[in-house]
Design an enzyme around this catalytic site. Structure first.
Site: not given
Ligand SMILES: *Cc1c(COP(=O)(O)O)cnc(C)c1O
Length: 424
Positions: A279, A317, A347, A376
């Site tokens: 995990p 994400r 930008c 993440y």
């Protein structure tokens, strides 16, 4: 506005705390954007998972790609976890964190020769190969080094994990592992190689999986296959079901480790192997936040915008997966909610943390927390727009420690220099 509130990140007198420390106190010292992690979240989460599977001989390998901070790796390692590394860089980090190589799994769909050699030289517990060609290469490199390599093969069980297509990995159309229909033949072929000890079978069907069914389906398929491989005389000792256990970002209702154990342990009982888990997100996601300051607010005819100092370079994400993270004030003011896009300074129109989000009416100078940022997050950060990467702070009860400072301008250049011959 929706809140995330847990034992580890909670409000007291309208102040967001990480464990016993007001988050504002940390950002006053280290600035924003900043990653803040709760050590005791990591610890409790690991122990809960470990306890759920106590009926079978097992080992949890923390997937360090979700959060490769040295101290995070060491926290899990000290609790008894092994570490799953996905590149030579992650292997380097795990070794720097003091992890015994005998507790390291070397993973990766495209390992280079150098990465395999590094794994062999350091005597990692297992190299998890993903193709016959790779096992042949490992055999050749092991023979040069005068070693016998302990190898597991990743099999693609062809099940639908029902998750985001980018993080689904166990379908026949995905690039990972070997095809399950030819797996037995490939195991037999590999076991004949003189410098290979085929001792493991491995799967990983995807990430952010919230129901047990895909695991059950895949584990049943894999256990049947494992029995056939063992009957063919190959001594498979490790049965690795990968990671992918889902977490709550918004209103998901993921299974608990205990619920997963209830359905999987009976299947594990039928095979005589150590059970490995990998995990990542489950152990880290809800244990971290990204703190950010509101720089400006503005309205156009269609929308409200809240411009903050964290960008897609800090937290990718939302941009790549349209992922949802709660975003909430570090100090509640009990104001009316507004609906706004929360955007960063880069930008790109893809640089947003949230779209059309109900959030307390904030103003410049207020601080927000992007919740569930422990997995993440920092690991996917970049220097795009020549932005310096954020610091990482770990809270332990009433104490907090900076484990990695904000990058300075020199970090942005590394060894880059003006080459005078280019400018004659
Ligand atoms: C990414 C990955 C993991 C961890 O996945 P999570 O969804 O974070 O649990 C485990 N094993 C392998 C092989 C991976 O690629």
């Amino acid at each position: 506005m929706k809140y995330f509130d847990s034992k580890y990140f909670h409000y007291k007198d309208s102040e967001l705390y990480c464990e016993n420390v007001p988050v504002k106190k940390i950002v006053d010292i280290y600035g924003t954007p900043a990653y803040i992690y709760s050590k005791n979240f990591f610890k409790d989460r690991f122990l809960e998972f470990d306890d759920a599977f106590k009926k079978v001989k097992h080992k949890i390998f923390f997937a360090s790609k979700s959060n490769f901070n040295l101290n995070v790796i060491k926290i899990f390692s000290d609790l008894g976890a092994g570490i799953d590394v996905n590149s030579s860089g992650e292997l380097y980090r795990a070794l720097k964190a003091g992890v015994n190589p005998k507790n390291i799994l070397l993973t990766g769909v495209g390992k280079t020769k150098d990465e395999i050699i590094l794994g062999l030289e350091n005597n990692v517990l297992l190299i998890k190969a993903e193709s016959l060609q790779e096992v042949i290469l490992i055999n050749k490199l092991a023979s040069k080094l005068g070693k016998k390599a302990d190898v597991a093969l990743r099999v693609n069980p062809d099940v639908d994990a029902k998750t985001h297509p980018y993080i689904s990995t166990g379908l026949a159309e995905n690039k990972f592992g070997i095809d399950s229909s030819s797996a037995l033949d490939i195991f037999i072929e590999c076991s004949k190689l003189p410098n290979i000890n085929m001792c493991g079978i491995d799967m990983h069907i995807g990430s952010q999986i919230t129901t047990v069914e895909p695991f059950v389906e895949a584990v049943i398929k894999m256990s049947e296959l494992t029995k056939k491989i063992i009957s063919a005389g190959i001594n498979i000792k490790h049965f690795d079901i990968g990671g992918g256990m889902g977490v709550i970002y918004n209103d998901e209702k993921p299974f608990t480790p205990k619920e997963l154990a209830d359905v999987l342990v009976p299947i594990f009982m039928g095979i005589n192997c150590d059970i490995f888990f990998e995990p990542g997100r489950y152990l880290t996601a809800n244990g971290g936040i990204l703190a950010t300051e509101v720089l400006y607010t503005k309205q156009n005819k269609k929308k409200n915008f809240v411009v903050v100092d964290a960008a897609m370079t800090d937290m990718l994400r939302p941009s790549i997966y349209k992922a949802y993270h709660h975003i909430q004030p570090i100090q509640l003011k009990n104001q009316q909610d507004i609906k706004a896009d929360i955007v960063g300074p880069v930008c790109e129109s893809g640089d947003f943390l949230a779209k059309d989000r109900e959030v307390e009416n904030v103003e410049a100078g207020d601080f927000l927390a992007v919740m569930s940022a422990g997995a993440y997050g920092m690991v996917m950060s970049s220097n795009y727009n020549a932005r310096r990467r954020a610091p990482e702070i770990i809270v332990d009860g009433s104490d907090f420690y900076i484990t990695r400072s904000r990058e300075n301008f020199e970090h942005l250049l590394y060894d880059e220099k003006i080459i005078s011959q280019l400018h004659k």
